[in-house]
Design a protein around this motif. Sequence first.
Motif, mmCIF file in Angstrom:
data_model
loop_
_atom_site.group_PDB
_atom_site.id
_atom_site.type_symbol
_atom_site.label_atom_id
_atom_site.label_comp_id
_atom_site.label_asym_id
_atom_site.label_seq_id
_atom_site.Cartn_x
_atom_site.Cartn_y
_atom_site.Cartn_z
ATOM 1 N N THR A 20 19.079 -41.145 14.315
ATOM 2 C CA THR A 20 18.307 -40.610 15.430
ATOM 3 C C THR A 20 19.217 -40.221 16.584
ATOM 4 O O THR A 20 19.078 -39.139 17.175
ATOM 5 C CB THR A 20 17.259 -41.646 15.901
ATOM 6 O OG1 THR A 20 16.391 -41.948 14.810
ATOM 7 C CG2 THR A 20 16.446 -41.130 17.073
ATOM 8 N N VAL A 21 20.165 -41.092 16.903
ATOM 9 C CA VAL A 21 21.111 -40.831 17.991
ATOM 10 C C VAL A 21 21.921 -39.575 17.694
ATOM 11 O O VAL A 21 22.055 -38.690 18.549
ATOM 12 C CB VAL A 21 22.041 -42.055 18.208
ATOM 13 C CG1 VAL A 21 23.236 -41.699 19.084
ATOM 14 C CG2 VAL A 21 21.266 -43.211 18.824
ATOM 15 N N VAL A 22 22.445 -39.475 16.492
ATOM 16 C CA VAL A 22 23.238 -38.309 16.115
ATOM 17 C C VAL A 22 22.393 -37.041 16.215
ATOM 18 O O VAL A 22 22.855 -36.016 16.739
ATOM 19 C CB VAL A 22 23.833 -38.481 14.697
ATOM 20 C CG1 VAL A 22 24.435 -37.176 14.186
ATOM 21 C CG2 VAL A 22 24.878 -39.587 14.692
ATOM 22 N N GLY A 23 21.158 -37.103 15.752
ATOM 23 C CA GLY A 23 20.270 -35.946 15.835
ATOM 24 C C GLY A 23 20.050 -35.493 17.268
ATOM 25 O O GLY A 23 20.091 -34.290 17.560
ATOM 26 N N GLN A 24 19.835 -36.447 18.165
ATOM 27 C CA GLN A 24 19.630 -36.097 19.574
ATOM 28 C C GLN A 24 20.879 -35.470 20.170
ATOM 29 O O GLN A 24 20.798 -34.489 20.912
ATOM 30 C CB GLN A 24 19.231 -37.341 20.378
ATOM 31 C CG GLN A 24 17.842 -37.840 20.065
ATOM 32 C CD GLN A 24 17.518 -39.125 20.796
ATOM 33 O OE1 GLN A 24 18.358 -40.007 20.927
ATOM 34 N NE2 GLN A 24 16.294 -39.237 21.266
ATOM 35 N N LEU A 25 22.039 -36.027 19.840
ATOM 36 C CA LEU A 25 23.287 -35.486 20.380
ATOM 37 C C LEU A 25 23.571 -34.095 19.814
ATOM 38 O O LEU A 25 24.047 -33.223 20.540
ATOM 39 C CB LEU A 25 24.453 -36.440 20.087
ATOM 40 C CG LEU A 25 24.433 -37.750 20.869
ATOM 41 C CD1 LEU A 25 25.508 -38.699 20.345
ATOM 42 C CD2 LEU A 25 24.611 -37.511 22.364
ATOM 43 N N GLU A 26 23.282 -33.891 18.537
ATOM 44 C CA GLU A 26 23.521 -32.581 17.925
ATOM 45 C C GLU A 26 22.628 -31.492 18.500
ATOM 46 O O GLU A 26 23.047 -30.342 18.619
ATOM 47 C CB GLU A 26 23.342 -32.666 16.410
ATOM 48 C CG GLU A 26 24.482 -33.367 15.710
ATOM 49 C CD GLU A 26 24.279 -33.481 14.209
ATOM 50 O OE1 GLU A 26 23.134 -33.317 13.720
ATOM 51 O OE2 GLU A 26 25.269 -33.751 13.514
ATOM 52 N N ARG A 27 21.395 -31.846 18.851
ATOM 53 C CA ARG A 27 20.480 -30.852 19.433
ATOM 54 C C ARG A 27 20.963 -30.406 20.803
ATOM 55 O O ARG A 27 20.696 -29.281 21.221
ATOM 56 C CB ARG A 27 19.065 -31.420 19.538
ATOM 57 C CG ARG A 27 18.313 -31.402 18.224
ATOM 58 C CD ARG A 27 16.841 -31.651 18.411
ATOM 59 N NE ARG A 27 16.528 -32.817 19.201
ATOM 60 C CZ ARG A 27 16.407 -34.062 18.734
ATOM 61 N NH1 ARG A 27 16.597 -34.302 17.459
ATOM 62 N NH2 ARG A 27 16.095 -35.063 19.534
ATOM 63 N N GLU A 33 24.181 -37.768 31.438
ATOM 64 C CA GLU A 33 24.204 -39.236 31.531
ATOM 65 C C GLU A 33 23.535 -39.877 30.314
ATOM 66 O O GLU A 33 24.028 -40.861 29.775
ATOM 67 C CB GLU A 33 23.524 -39.713 32.823
ATOM 68 C CG GLU A 33 24.341 -39.472 34.073
ATOM 69 C CD GLU A 33 25.692 -40.176 34.063
ATOM 70 O OE1 GLU A 33 25.772 -41.361 33.658
ATOM 71 O OE2 GLU A 33 26.675 -39.524 34.451
ATOM 72 N N ALA A 34 22.447 -39.318 29.877
ATOM 73 C CA ALA A 34 21.761 -39.840 28.695
ATOM 74 C C ALA A 34 22.614 -39.631 27.454
ATOM 75 O O ALA A 34 22.651 -40.490 26.566
ATOM 76 C CB ALA A 34 20.401 -39.164 28.535
ATOM 77 N N SER A 35 23.328 -38.516 27.391
ATOM 78 C CA SER A 35 24.213 -38.248 26.257
ATOM 79 C C SER A 35 25.324 -39.286 26.178
ATOM 80 O O SER A 35 25.666 -39.747 25.090
ATOM 81 C CB SER A 35 24.850 -36.857 26.372
ATOM 82 O OG SER A 35 23.893 -35.858 26.212
#
Length: 80
Positions: A20-27, A33-35
């Motif tokens: 999930t984390v990787v998906g959010q970062l890739e998008r 700050e959240a990144s």
Amino acid sequence: MSDTPISEMSFEAAMKELETVVGQLERGDVELEASIKLYERGAELKKHCETKLKEAEEKVAAITLDGEGNPAALKPVEGL
């Protein structure tokens, strides 16, 4: 992102959150700050998964087989 402490997570739960984390970062649709927080959480999750895998590998390596190829006994693994 889960509030569960990483140290209490199963391998499967940690991998699911890491995906999930990787998906959010890739998008790339997360503020800076959240990144940064996501990246830090992802690094901790990755480390936890690697530790869990190493522990599992050591347990599997400790299994000895008898002459017929069946598990005979568990040898103690140092540190576990």
